[in-house]
Scaffold this motif. Structure first.
Motif, PDB file in Angstrom:
ATOM      1  N   PHE A  76       0.777  -1.258  -0.017  1.00 43.07           N
ATOM      2  CA  PHE A  76      -0.036  -0.062   0.252  1.00 43.07           C
ATOM      3  C   PHE A  76       0.938   1.385   0.019  1.00 43.07           C
ATOM      4  CE2 PHE A  76      -2.953  -2.914   1.844  1.00 43.07           C
ATOM      5  CZ  PHE A  76      -4.185  -2.792   1.162  1.00 43.07           C
ATOM      6  N   SER A  77       0.658   2.124  -0.961  1.00 44.19           N
ATOM      7  CA  SER A  77       1.395   3.497  -1.012  1.00 44.19           C
ATOM      8  C   SER A  77       0.823   4.495  -0.072  1.00 44.19           C
ATOM      9  CB  SER A  77       1.450   3.816  -2.201  1.00 44.19           C
ATOM     10  OG  SER A  77       0.372   4.010  -2.773  1.00 44.19           O
ATOM     11  N   GLU A  96      -6.616   9.656  -9.277  1.00 49.61           N
ATOM     12  CA  GLU A  96      -5.340   9.857 -10.055  1.00 49.61           C
ATOM     13  C   GLU A  96      -4.184   9.276  -9.463  1.00 49.61           C
ATOM     14  OE1 GLU A  96      -6.603  12.721  -7.539  1.00 49.61           O
ATOM     15  OE2 GLU A  96      -8.111  13.134  -9.015  1.00 49.61           O
ATOM     16  N   ASP A  97      -4.212   8.819  -8.309  1.00 44.73           N
ATOM     17  CA  ASP A  97      -2.975   7.815  -7.563  1.00 44.73           C
ATOM     18  C   ASP A  97      -3.452   6.586  -7.176  1.00 44.73           C
ATOM     19  OD1 ASP A  97      -0.580   8.973  -7.303  1.00 44.73           O
ATOM     20  OD2 ASP A  97      -0.960   9.913  -5.495  1.00 44.73           O
ATOM     21  N   PRO A  98      -2.808   5.423  -7.629  1.00 45.36           N
ATOM     22  CA  PRO A  98      -3.084   4.279  -7.164  1.00 45.36           C
ATOM     23  C   PRO A  98      -2.755   4.053  -5.603  1.00 45.36           C
ATOM     24  CG  PRO A  98      -0.979   4.116  -8.233  1.00 45.36           C
ATOM     25  CD  PRO A  98      -1.578   5.443  -8.404  1.00 45.36           C
TER      26      PRO A  98
END
Length: 145
Positions: A76-77, A96-98
């Protein structure tokens, strides 16, 4: 006996007082539920995890993903955060961001515990249920069960 359980709980229950004033919120003894979850986690540290909702983080999610579940190759980022800062808005940043980086490898997942571990967990669960029944009776909590 092979289940993996994540217990979400409030580390700061005093901040949840607003729910007690809402008529449509089902009232739950959060302290009792949290204490139960903590007792279960002490008895089953490799197959349960504690998830304090006030302190959600990618690091905590990754500990559960890698350590307890055993997924490899991804992480997980960040954590999606709907209702951030006391608001009621959805977190649309995922568009926009995974949330996850890498490719998750589930090929080596095996939730089956050894026969010995299953028997041990079964005995622990039975003892835990008896303790919970005793605590409920001790408190005089009789709701017809």
């Amino acid at each position: 006996p092979c289940a993996r359980i994540v217990f979400p709980y409030r580390a700061e229950p005093e901040k949840w007082d607003m729910g007690k004033e809402l008529a449509w919120v089902e009232h739950t003894d959060y302290d009792a539920v949290t204490q139960f979850a903590k007792r279960m986690h002490v008895n089953f540290p490799t197959t349960t995890a504690m998830l304090p909702v006030e302190h959600l983080s990618a690091a905590l999610y990754n500990d559960i993903l890698h350590g307890m579940i055993g997924v490899k190759g991804c992480r997980f980022s960040r954590v999606l955060h709907d209702n951030a800062n006391g608001g009621y808005e959805a977190d649309d940043s995922v568009k926009e961001d995974p949330l996850i980086e890498g490719v998750c490898d589930f090929s080596e997942l095996d939730f089956k515990l050894s026969d010995w571990q299953q028997q041990s967990n079964k005995e622990k669960w039975h003892r835990a249920v008896e303790v919970e029944r005793f605590l409920k009776d001790f408190k005089g909590d009789d709701n017809g069960e």
